[in-house]
Design a protein around this motif. Structure first.
Motif, short mmCIF file in Angstrom:
data_model
loop_
_atom_site.label_atom_id
_atom_site.label_comp_id
_atom_site.label_asym_id
_atom_site.label_seq_id
_atom_site.Cartn_x
_atom_site.Cartn_y
_atom_site.Cartn_z
N LEU A 6 0.74 -1.01 0.11
CA LEU A 6 -0.01 0.39 0.14
C LEU A 6 0.95 1.38 0.08
N PRO A 7 1.09 2.27 -0.72
CA PRO A 7 1.47 3.71 -1.12
C PRO A 7 1.74 4.31 0.47
N GLU A 8 2.54 4.84 0.51
CA GLU A 8 2.77 5.51 1.86
C GLU A 8 1.99 7.04 1.99
N ASN A 9 1.33 6.94 1.05
CA ASN A 9 -0.31 8.12 1.84
C ASN A 9 -1.01 7.67 1.88
N PHE A 10 -1.61 6.59 1.40
CA PHE A 10 -2.68 5.70 2.11
C PHE A 10 -2.87 5.19 3.47
N SER A 11 -4.16 5.64 3.69
CA SER A 11 -3.73 5.18 5.18
C SER A 11 -5.37 5.30 5.97
N VAL A 12 -5.42 3.63 6.84
CA VAL A 12 -7.29 3.15 6.51
C VAL A 12 -7.31 4.16 8.93
N ILE A 13 -8.43 4.75 8.09
CA ILE A 13 -9.09 4.42 9.52
C ILE A 13 -10.81 4.14 10.07
N ALA A 14 -10.77 2.92 10.72
CA ALA A 14 -12.26 2.23 11.18
C ALA A 14 -12.77 2.65 12.46
N THR A 15 -14.07 2.65 12.77
CA THR A 15 -14.52 2.10 14.26
C THR A 15 -15.43 1.19 14.48
N MET A 16 -14.87 0.65 15.41
CA MET A 16 -15.92 -0.10 16.37
C MET A 16 -16.27 0.32 17.35
N ASN A 17 -17.88 -0.23 17.99
CA ASN A 17 -18.63 0.17 18.64
C ASN A 17 -18.57 -1.96 19.35
N THR A 18 -17.90 -0.90 20.43
CA THR A 18 -17.60 -2.14 21.31
C THR A 18 -19.20 -2.56 22.39
N ALA A 19 -20.39 -1.64 21.70
CA ALA A 19 -21.72 -1.72 23.20
C ALA A 19 -22.07 -2.67 22.29
N ASP A 20 -21.67 -3.42 20.61
CA ASP A 20 -22.63 -4.06 19.98
C ASP A 20 -22.13 -5.51 20.22
N ARG A 21 -22.94 -6.31 20.86
CA ARG A 21 -22.74 -7.60 20.84
C ARG A 21 -22.65 -8.79 20.20
N SER A 22 -23.54 -7.96 18.73
CA SER A 22 -24.03 -9.35 17.81
C SER A 22 -22.66 -9.52 16.83
#
Length: 461
Positions: A338-354
């Motif tokens: 992956l190129p140096e100028n490419f980044s990923v920010i993901a989000t995750m809801n820890t309250a969702d048990r399913s």
């Protein structure tokens, strides 16, 4: 000096809500054994025990216990348990908040058990073998299994020493539920403040620095803690070209990487190639290597990640020194890294048990930043409601259940009527669902009392 300290803990207790002058329903029994022989390392102590216990002899349940000496040597201040074990306080001993509170009152010269109901495990050598406590080593040995937490106090007459002792009395006051008005609660807060203060962190700046170092990160936390907002804010701060996608249970490889789709613009059935959101962002980053590119993946754990990521899983190495494997993203589109100028920010809801479980291989490739509910300074933030909910979670919730606490976003409203509606139609149903799933069981009466007083609704109707 010892008698003066006994007077000091009594003064603290009164300030924190104890009323020892009452003939009945006394808040505590004062115990002391500070005779000349006892002070020769023969069990000298003073402090408070459960109000239902006798004034002499073996006792049960939690105590505030201080092991003194008359030689101007260090003392040991403790939350103790009577050598007769538990009678009334066993359930209290299991509350995570009790340990959380006292663990913040100690430093590297103190000790805190992982389980306050444990009366079988002895104190560690850092206490029993501490050279500063050799003058009371036999006394400590006698009670070594029934001291869930303790702290060495070098000089009980010093300002620092008095602060430590007052904080332990305040912790005991909370344990015994002494405070009955705002003055009592304020006094306890003041005694604990210097121990409970947390460093103010600029989350956006911290996450931005982490992104710069690791490139691929996941913002995890309960709902309402501003995960998506923070991700967008960071992208804006670094002037990045932003691509956004939100995962769900039906998200597939063809949605995220590459697939074929029917061409609905033609009368005859035809298919055309379709780049997914990841491939779109990646292609843009390759074609515009002078720009920063961020792909935001909202709710990353709502999809089957193995199916969605496929072979690109390999590419998420923030320091890939040797890139001798070529991954096909799409026809005529292959990359080794992956190129140096490419980044990923993901989000995750820890309250969702399913949600799908995130495997360890993915955890290794991403950096994980936890966002917690926090007080925000705003005229439209309902501080008292937030603090009350936070206190209930802090006292009763396990480490896992803390991930369920509603974030600050739930407590923003333009008026009290709007806030009541948020409680009635958002927070109340959320807490009720938790309880129905068997979570936060010990807190049900506290929650019910809060909702009954605040919006005149009961969880049990």
């Amino acid at each position: 000096m010892i008698e003066e300290n006994i007077d000091f803990i009594i003064e603290c207790a009164i300030k924190f809500g104890a009323k020892p002058e009452l003939e009945f329903n006394k808040p505590y029994v004062l115990r002391k054994n500070i005779g000349t022989e006892a002070l020769k390392d023969n069990g000298a102590y003073f402090g408070f025990i459960h109000p239902e216990e006798e004034s002499a002899g073996p006792f049960h349940d939690f105590s505030l216990t201080i092991f003194p000496n008359d030689e101007k040597k260090p003392w040991l201040v403790c939350l103790g348990i009577g050598i007769s074990g538990f009678k009334n306080d066993y359930e209290l001993a299991t509350y995570p908040g009790l340990r959380r509170l006292f663990s913040k009152l100690i430093d590297e010269r103190g000790f805190c058990k992982s389980d306050f109901s444990d009366i079988e495990t002895s104190l560690p050598k850092s206490i029993t073998g501490n050279l500063d406590l050799q003058h009371i080593k036999n006394t400590i040995k006698t009670y070594t299994k029934v001291l869930p937490t303790c702290q060495i106090v070098d000089d009980p007459e010093s300002e620092e020493g008095k602060q430590i002792i007052a904080a332990f009395v305040a912790g005991y006051a909370k344990l015994r539920d002494w405070p009955s008005n705002k003055d009592h609660r304020k006094a306890i807060s003041e005694a604990l403040d210097s121990f409970l203060k947390t460093e103010k962190i600029d989350e956006t700046e911290e996450v931005k620095n982490l992104l710069n170092e690791r490139k691929y990160i996941v913002l995890q936390g309960p709902p309402g803690t501003g995960k998506t907002r923070t991700a967008k804010s960071i992208a804006e701060k670094i002037a990045a070209k932003t691509f956004f996608t939100q995962f769900h249970a039906e998200t597939s490889y063809s949605d995220f990487i590459f697939g074929i789709r029917p061409d609905t613009q033609n009368e005859e059935l035809r298919y055309k190639e379709s780049l997914g959101s990841f491939s779109d962002a990646l292609k843009y980053a390759i074609d515009h290597d002078n720009e920063k590119v961020i792909l935001i993946i909202d709710e990353i754990n709502r999809a089957n990640l193995s199916n969605v990521l496929g072979p690109i899983f390999y590419l998420f190495e923030h320091k890939m020194d040797v890139s001798n494997v070529e991954i096909e993203i799409a026809p005529n589109f292959k990359v080794k890294k992956l190129p140096e100028n490419f980044s990923v920010i993901a989000t995750m809801n820890t309250a969702d048990r399913s949600l799908a479980v995130v495997d360890f291989a993915l955890r290794r490739r991403f950096a994980w930043y936890t966002m917690k509910p926090k007080i925000i300074k705003s005229r439209i933030f309902f501080n008292e409601d937030f603090i009350k909910i936070q206190e209930i979670f802090d006292w009763y919730a396990s480490s896992t259940e803390l991930n369920l606490q509603p974030g600050q976003g739930y407590f923003i409203a333009e008026s009290d009527d709007e806030m009541k509606n948020r409680i009635r139609y958002e927070i109340f149903p959320l807490i009720k669902e938790y309880l129905q799933e068997g979570l936060l069981r010990n807190a049900k009466e506290e929650f019910n009392n809060y909702f009954s007083n605040r919006i005149n609704l009961s969880l049990f109707e």
